[in-house]
Every structure is written in C-alpha cells, then in structure tokens.
Design a protein around this motif. Structure first.
Motif, mmCIF file in Angstrom:
data_model
loop_
_atom_site.group_PDB
_atom_site.id
_atom_site.type_symbol
_atom_site.label_atom_id
_atom_site.label_comp_id
_atom_site.label_asym_id
_atom_site.label_seq_id
_atom_site.Cartn_x
_atom_site.Cartn_y
_atom_site.Cartn_z
ATOM 1 N N GLU A 1 36.116 36.022 41.350
ATOM 2 C CA GLU A 1 35.557 35.392 40.155
ATOM 3 C C GLU A 1 36.676 35.198 39.127
ATOM 4 O O GLU A 1 37.712 35.853 39.200
ATOM 5 C CB GLU A 1 34.464 36.282 39.531
ATOM 6 N N THR A 2 36.428 34.350 38.165
ATOM 7 C CA THR A 2 37.408 34.160 37.092
ATOM 8 C C THR A 2 37.083 35.015 35.874
ATOM 9 O O THR A 2 37.862 35.032 34.918
ATOM 10 C CB THR A 2 37.479 32.681 36.668
ATOM 11 N N ARG A 3 35.937 35.684 35.881
ATOM 12 C CA ARG A 3 35.598 36.702 34.881
ATOM 13 C C ARG A 3 35.153 37.944 35.639
ATOM 14 O O ARG A 3 34.646 37.854 36.745
ATOM 15 C CB ARG A 3 34.447 36.222 33.971
ATOM 16 N N TRP A 4 35.319 39.094 35.006
ATOM 17 C CA TRP A 4 34.809 40.314 35.650
ATOM 18 C C TRP A 4 33.290 40.178 35.766
ATOM 19 O O TRP A 4 32.595 40.026 34.768
ATOM 20 C CB TRP A 4 35.178 41.537 34.821
ATOM 21 N N PRO A 5 32.740 40.237 36.976
ATOM 22 C CA PRO A 5 31.316 39.906 37.157
ATOM 23 C C PRO A 5 30.383 41.071 36.801
ATOM 24 O O PRO A 5 30.743 42.240 36.961
ATOM 25 C CB PRO A 5 31.227 39.565 38.634
ATOM 26 N N GLU B 1 45.053 43.578 41.709
ATOM 27 C CA GLU B 1 46.093 42.845 40.969
ATOM 28 C C GLU B 1 45.910 41.333 41.084
ATOM 29 O O GLU B 1 46.450 40.585 40.272
ATOM 30 C CB GLU B 1 47.493 43.253 41.473
ATOM 31 N N ARG B 2 45.157 40.884 42.090
ATOM 32 C CA ARG B 2 44.949 39.446 42.279
ATOM 33 C C ARG B 2 43.738 38.921 41.531
ATOM 34 O O ARG B 2 43.521 37.708 41.492
ATOM 35 C CB ARG B 2 44.772 39.145 43.774
ATOM 36 N N LEU B 3 42.936 39.801 40.975
ATOM 37 C CA LEU B 3 41.728 39.327 40.283
ATOM 38 C C LEU B 3 42.105 38.410 39.125
ATOM 39 O O LEU B 3 43.006 38.711 38.341
ATOM 40 C CB LEU B 3 40.912 40.516 39.783
ATOM 41 N N GLU C 1 41.142 41.063 30.718
ATOM 42 C CA GLU C 1 40.243 42.220 30.719
ATOM 43 C C GLU C 1 40.489 43.169 31.890
ATOM 44 O O GLU C 1 39.886 44.242 31.949
ATOM 45 C CB GLU C 1 38.781 41.754 30.747
ATOM 46 N N LEU C 2 41.392 42.780 32.806
ATOM 47 C CA LEU C 2 41.527 43.532 34.059
ATOM 48 C C LEU C 2 41.931 44.998 33.871
ATOM 49 O O LEU C 2 41.268 45.890 34.428
ATOM 50 C CB LEU C 2 42.507 42.810 34.992
ATOM 51 N N PRO C 3 43.017 45.307 33.122
ATOM 52 C CA PRO C 3 43.411 46.731 33.055
ATOM 53 C C PRO C 3 42.284 47.627 32.557
ATOM 54 O O PRO C 3 42.050 48.707 33.131
ATOM 55 C CB PRO C 3 44.596 46.709 32.088
ATOM 56 N N ALA C 4 41.573 47.215 31.528
ATOM 57 C CA ALA C 4 40.488 48.060 30.998
ATOM 58 C C ALA C 4 39.348 48.188 32.006
ATOM 59 O O ALA C 4 38.744 49.267 32.155
ATOM 60 C CB ALA C 4 39.961 47.471 29.696
#
Ligand SMILES: [Fe+2]
Length: 258
Positions: free
Chosen positions: A132-136, A159-161, A166-169
C-alpha cells in the motif's frame, strides 16, 4: 496467547551449522512470479549452494485472492513435497520447507480462517507483507489476530513499504506488539529504491531486524541479492549478517541452538 517456542526441526538439525538458511524465497516452479520451471528452480538451488546456503523455506505469494487462488497452505505443502522429489532426482542435496508470504489485506483474517495459516516450516512463524502507499488500517488487527492465536508474525521487507514518512513510527508500534521484521538483502544494492536503500541500513544499525532474507524470484535475480549480502557484510560486518541468516533461522524457526 503467548507464542510457544519452536520445536526442533529434524531436517534443519542435520544441516551444517555454518550454512545460511533463507526464510523468504519464491523457489517453487510455476506458482507465482518466482521460478517458472523446474530448470529455473534447479538453477537457483545450484546458485544458493555455491553461495553458502544449505536450505530454503519456500514462501510463494499467498492470499492474492484473484491472482493466485490455488496458492494455499495445503497446496504449498504438496508442491514442496514434489519439488523435494525433483531435487533428489536431479542429485541436488538441498533442504526445502513449505511456507508462504501472506499478503495482508482487508479480509485476510477471513482468508486465514478459510484456508489455514501458512506457517514457516511447521513453526509458529508467519511471513507477511503488504503493498500500500499508506500504512493500512487492516495491518494492526491482522497482526493482533495472529498473535492472539499463538502465531509469530514476521513483516517482510518493511524497508520497502511505500509510506516513508510514517514508517519508522509504525514499525516501532508493531515491534512493541511482538511482530518481527525481516530485511531484504537486495535493498542494500539500491535496486529497490531510495527509501529502501536508506531504511535498510538504518533498521540494521538499530538492531530492528530479526532475520535477513533473499526474497529470490528467478535465477537472474539471485546475483544482485548475493551482492546485497556482501555489501551488508562489508558495511556492518559478517558477524551480524551471519546471525541474521545462520543463527536466527535455526533458533527462531527451527528450534535449534544457533
Ligand atoms: Fe517475497
């Protein structure tokens, strides 16, 4: 429910203690976007052996309801048995086990109830991914459901998301729940994009990865992934890479002492 410790795997117990084991691979021929023929699978096994691997957990893409309806835990078990026979017929001494790369989606819990949970090599570990392009919104409930059932979720190649802000949090949040992270060797080459190139180094340095996988698809994809492992070893030292590719699979999935 807490995740029970893995029980020792008899095949893994016979393997040389210094060999790498890949926990993420599209090795079964003709089931997804990985190897397409037995010849490609054999070519991959030969390359893996040349590069220090002694075994692979086969993790075809799973829960792509429209694209790969046949890819279920029961079928993967059959396909791995067949591939084991074929490897033997071709004189290749190489360990393989069934697994799956479970796609998280809105509806994945119903899919799991219908088809069963694709564990890695009969352990309680479940390799998951999402695209997804946003955390689902479905990710946390899916991890929670797996944990509540006594499974150990592993998030593949975080790491590819494609949600870098928002990924690290988000990863801190899921790791606090008990989810493990699996890094992809290929990301160290830069071939998976800018953010993956940055994040894979950051997460490795922060000690966030429990495991490091190749995520191999076809024979022509393997040299780059071995290059990625070499780069990771040059940058972070062979000891850390060995822990993530040799010690951790034995300990965490096969219930063996590293
Ligand atoms: Fe994969």
């Amino acid at each position: 429910m807490s995740v029970p410790p893995p029980t020792p795997d008899p095949i893994a117990a016979t393997l040389p203690p210094t060999g790498r084991i890949d926990i993420h691979a599209h090795l079964i021929p003709g089931v997804d976007d990985g190897c397409q023929t037995i010849e490609e699978s054999l070519a991959c096994v030969r390359l893996l052996k040349q590069n220090g691997y002694v075994g692979t957990i086969c993790t075809p893409h799973m829960a792509w309801v429209d694209d790969l309806p046949e890819c279920t835990p029961a079928h993967v078990a059959e396909w791995v048995s067949q591939l084991r026979r074929q490897l033997k017929e071709h004189g290749e001494n190489y360990a393989i086990w069934p697994g799956g790369e479970l796609r998280l989606f809105d509806g994945v819990i119903d899919w799991l109830k219908q088809h069963g949970v694709p564990t890695l090599a009969g352990s309680r570990c479940v390799l998951t991914d999402m695209w997804e392009t946003r955390w689902p919104t479905y990710a946390i409930p899916a991890f929670r459901w797996l944990l509540d059932q006594g499974y150990q979720p592993i998030l593949a190649h975080p790491e590819r998301l494609n949600c870098p802000e928002e990924l690290p949090a988000r990863l801190v949040e899921v790791q606090a729940m008990g989810v493990w992270l699996q890094g992809n060797a290929n990301c160290f080459t830069g071939a998976e994009g800018y953010h993956a190139d940055i994040f894979v180094r950051q997460f490795l340095a922060e000690g966030r990865y429990r495991l490091l996988g190749l995520d191999m698809h076809r024979p022509d994809t393997l040299p780059s992934r071995f290059d990625g492992l070499d780069i990771a070893q040059r940058e972070s030292g062979p000891k850390l890479v060995n822990v993530l590719t040799i010690t951790a699979p034995r300990r965490d999935i096969f219930g063996l002492r590293g």
